[in-house]
Scaffold this active site. Sequence first.
Site, short mmCIF file in Angstrom:
data_model
loop_
_atom_site.label_atom_id
_atom_site.label_comp_id
_atom_site.label_asym_id
_atom_site.label_seq_id
_atom_site.Cartn_x
_atom_site.Cartn_y
_atom_site.Cartn_z
N ARG A 103 8.20 -13.14 -2.14
CA ARG A 103 8.89 -12.77 -0.90
C ARG A 103 9.02 -13.99 -0.01
NH1 ARG A 103 6.48 -8.14 -2.94
NH2 ARG A 103 8.15 -6.66 -3.40
N ASP B 159 9.80 -11.20 -8.80
CA ASP B 159 10.11 -9.96 -8.07
C ASP B 159 11.60 -9.91 -7.76
OD1 ASP B 159 9.84 -7.55 -6.44
OD2 ASP B 159 7.72 -8.07 -6.31
N HIS C 273 11.43 -4.15 -10.27
CA HIS C 273 11.21 -5.38 -9.47
C HIS C 273 11.72 -6.61 -10.22
CE1 HIS C 273 9.03 -3.93 -5.93
NE2 HIS C 273 8.33 -3.11 -6.71
N ASP D 200 5.03 -1.12 -11.59
CA ASP D 200 5.10 -0.26 -10.40
C ASP D 200 6.55 -0.05 -9.95
OD1 ASP D 200 5.24 -3.00 -9.70
OD2 ASP D 200 4.85 -2.51 -7.60
N GLU D 201 6.73 0.99 -9.19
CA GLU D 201 7.96 1.21 -8.43
C GLU D 201 9.23 0.94 -9.23
OE1 GLU D 201 6.35 0.40 -3.93
OE2 GLU D 201 6.93 -1.37 -5.06
C1 ACM Z 1 2.41 -2.33 -5.05
O1 ACM Z 1 1.86 -2.51 -3.95
N1 ACM Z 1 3.69 -1.99 -5.14
C2 ACM Z 1 1.67 -2.49 -6.30
#
Ligand code: ACM
Length: 444
Positions: free
Chosen positions: A7, A36, A97, A160-161
């Site tokens: 980021r 990411d 991501h 994740d996500e």
């Molecule tokens: C996370 O905080 N998305 C692993």
Amino acid sequence: IMLDPCRHFIPVENVKKHLDVLALFKINRMHWHLTDDQGWRIEIKKYPKLTEVGSKRIDGEGTEYSGFYTQEQIKEVVKYAADRFITIVPEIELPGHELAAISAYPELSCKGEPTTPRIIWGVEDIVLCAGKEKPFEFLQDVFDEVAPLFPGEYIHIGGDECPKTAWKNSAFCQQLIRQLGLKDDTTPSKIDGIKHSKEDKLQSYFVTRMEKYLNSKGKNIIGWDEILEGGLAPNATVMSWRGVEGGMNAAKAGHNAIMTPNPYVYLDYYQEEPEIAPTTIGGYNTLKKTYSYNPVPDDADELAKKHIIGIQGNIWREYMQTSERTDYQAFPRAMAIAETAWTQNANKDWKNFCERMVTEFERLKVMNTQPCLNFYDVNINTHADENGPLMVLLESFYPNAEIRYTTDGSEPSKVSILYEKPFVLEGNIDLKAAAFKDGKMLGI
Ligand code: ACM
């Protein structure tokens, strides 16, 4: 401790300084989140566009934001860490991501349309396509270059996500789902008690396939707790971030788990009053709350106890543009995490920790590291018992400090009212409080 240079990029010299401070507190792993949506930060020789294109984003004002590590720099950091007894665990995110990689090689997504690295935070719908062979080939090539750079046992594969919208709408993914015979659950999963979709199972297929590849290269995988959904890859270690349940469920199923629950150890959350603190992503984990976390509760079942192998604090850097801001977010809470990691719960002692912290703050100063300093302030809390009046509770983490306060908005001095016990909040007051030691104000 996990560090996110995606980021906002972190130059090599600053990563080294961070490692120096981690070593001081006996933190022995640094999980390096290298890819990411907002930026791909590791050189991959076979795919030069990952860094030529994927490491750069153009913000709304037209300013280019970029940065990546060459493989030579990665080796230098890995050695620097090893010299300090720290093993670096790299993370290459899959299957979500991944917008930075998809920007460089659009054929990796289901639709294959041109895109750019994401310029806002949050969760991206465009992900790697599970129904095409290309993303698997790509990731295997990437891991062929990544694995030799990191001598440790583990590679983190994210997980994740990953929204399933693109896969639901993709002919490639739906065709593979049919071919593999994946079905929506009709009964809850034995591991997490939830009914999972066929697309969740496709993610499990994706992760399991990558696990097999990495196992064949002598590496074990770690994934965020979403990798439980739709079935866990056989040898995976689960990193429990959405609370503790994922880690507990994995451990009970005989998998290793690393605990990093966001309500205790997310270091990007606020740690002092949001009104005066620099902007963060949200949440509220005070030093005391972080210290209070016990990753292995006494009543956990024996299998779970055996499989909880560690804890981790996460430094997601959406709101940390500089290393100074990173230090402020990470310290002193990372020290509380280190103490929890190395201490049996029965031997933890908050008061004793605070007493030792006074010296630790001096050590941070010597290391030229500026932590959050609300340890020297007074935390103003309110509390009401059922049907009881609203009570004011004042608390300082500084050992044996005297707390003095005013109710008219004026600055407290060493002769202001001495706080002895919680008091009833009455009327419209403007409360200010400060901690004193030997007649000197500690901080405000
Ligand atoms: C996370 O905080 N998305 C692993």
